[in-house]
Design an enzyme around this catalytic site. Sequence first.
Site, PDB file in Angstrom:
ATOM      1  N   CYS A   1       1.146  -0.812   0.525  1.00 46.37           N
ATOM      2  CA  CYS A   1       0.582   0.609   0.182  1.00 46.37           C
ATOM      3  C   CYS A   1       0.886   0.977   0.334  1.00 46.37           C
ATOM      4  O   CYS A   1       2.213   0.987  -0.625  1.00 46.37           O
ATOM      5  CB  CYS A   1      -0.870  -0.135   0.940  1.00 46.37           C
ATOM      6  SG  CYS A   1      -1.931   0.976   0.661  1.00 46.37           S
TER       7      CYS A   1
ATOM      8  N   ASP B   1      -3.156   2.178  10.496  1.00 42.44           N
ATOM      9  CA  ASP B   1      -4.102   2.563  10.210  1.00 42.44           C
ATOM     10  C   ASP B   1      -4.837   2.880  11.844  1.00 42.44           C
ATOM     11  O   ASP B   1      -5.327   3.706  12.056  1.00 42.44           O
ATOM     12  CB  ASP B   1      -5.709   2.264   9.555  1.00 42.44           C
ATOM     13  CG  ASP B   1      -5.358   2.522   8.481  1.00 42.44           C
ATOM     14  OD1 ASP B   1      -5.804   3.885   7.981  1.00 42.44           O
ATOM     15  OD2 ASP B   1      -4.571   1.778   7.482  1.00 42.44           O
TER      16      ASP B   1
HETATM   17  C1  RUB Z   1      -4.153   3.706   3.229  1.00 42.15           C
HETATM   18  C2  RUB Z   1      -3.044   2.487   4.350  1.00 42.15           C
HETATM   19  C3  RUB Z   1      -1.942   3.329   4.997  1.00 42.15           C
HETATM   20  C4  RUB Z   1      -2.345   3.708   6.519  1.00 42.15           C
HETATM   21  C5  RUB Z   1      -0.914   4.788   6.997  1.00 42.15           C
HETATM   22  O1  RUB Z   1      -4.722   2.813   3.835  1.00 42.15           O
HETATM   23  O2  RUB Z   1      -3.121   1.889   5.165  1.00 42.15           O
HETATM   24  O3  RUB Z   1      -0.879   2.067   5.425  1.00 42.15           O
HETATM   25  O4  RUB Z   1      -3.473   4.539   6.342  1.00 42.15           O
HETATM   26  O5  RUB Z   1      -0.803   5.662   6.170  1.00 42.15           O
HETATM   27  P1  RUB Z   1      -6.249   4.051   2.864  1.00 42.15           P
HETATM   28  P2  RUB Z   1       0.074   6.817   6.568  1.00 42.15           P
HETATM   29  O6  RUB Z   1      -5.208   3.902   1.154  1.00 42.15           O
HETATM   30  O7  RUB Z   1      -7.069   3.115   2.428  1.00 42.15           O
HETATM   31  O8  RUB Z   1      -6.496   5.532   3.354  1.00 42.15           O
HETATM   32  O9  RUB Z   1       1.808   6.238   7.401  1.00 42.15           O
HETATM   33  O10 RUB Z   1       0.541   7.911   6.363  1.00 42.15           O
HETATM   34  O11 RUB Z   1      -0.725   6.939   8.156  1.00 42.15           O
END
Ligand code: RUB
Length: 316
Positions: A128, A197
């Site tokens: 991701c 998340d």
């Molecule tokens: C994004 C996702 C990321 C976390 C952490 O999912 O799963 O790994 O949100 O991101 P989506 P960060 O694209 O559905 O929002 O490190 O930027 O907080």
Amino acid sequence: MKIVEEAAERIKNLEVQGATNVALTAVRALVEQMELSEAKDMDSALAEIAIARDILFQTRETEPFMRNAIRYIERELRERKWRSVRELQGVAQRLADELFEEFHRSRRRTAEVGAKRIRPGYSVLTHCHSSAVTMVFKEAKRQGVDFEVILTETRPRYQGRITARELLDMGVRATMIVDSAVRSFIKGSDLVLVGADAITSEGNVINKIGSSQVALAADEARIPFYVVTELLKFDPQTVHGDYEAIEERDASEVWEDAPKGLIIRNPAFDVTRRDYIHGIICEEGIISPQSIMEAIRRRYPWLLEVTGTSSHGPSP
Ligand code: RUB
């Protein structure tokens, strides 16, 4: 509520993606909306904040960072006595600035700690797009470490493309694979880094759907699996027994013109049990998932006081 509604729309349709961007966008929108408030007294100003909070909370279910940040500001504003709405607006701005400063300090520390895990010649696998993981890559690159990254495309919304562009901009060698190729490529990797998340009171981590499969493959291949995250993604509701809700997104993301009658399921996140996580790389350093409550009590004790509506989701 124009500013808040517009921000909510951008969060909902993933124009703003990733837990951190979601939280920062929501806080900014709340404060900007308050700046425009024409409330005549404190009660109506606080009522406006409550409406804004509800609009933002409804955008995405699995985002405790956003909920924690907004609850923090709301709680501080409710608990103090204000002489005027003007004064409250100034304080809301100051609280948001403090929160951002604290966040940037945490990010710097997290990146420094995480970068030490990337040794010269390493191949790091990620899934991701996580801005926290990107910061670790940036820091390792800044320190002159030579490494490469294997990244998943991340169906159905292809967040892997954001990661790919960021890596290429940094000058890091990047290889994209389809999500189902993780097990084939994990053996050639030295380390897995993913974002988060939500973190539960038991130390389980909720991240983009497929993260738990990556963790299983890493475990089988004996490759260390680390989660890079701010502790503000801890969900205080899980202390009280609630499961973290897992957002289920529209079926059209998976197949836009799917044949009638076909059932499509599209959960956005899954739960990786703590047993598969070597460590959580965060502002407290590298901690074991088992010690999460200790870290929260030490760093953000207020998180354990600011619980609101409960969230229920499938069991991990
Ligand atoms: C994004 C996702 C990321 C976390 C952490 O999912 O799963 O790994 O949100 O991101 P989506 P960060 O694209 O559905 O929002 O490190 O930027 O907080």
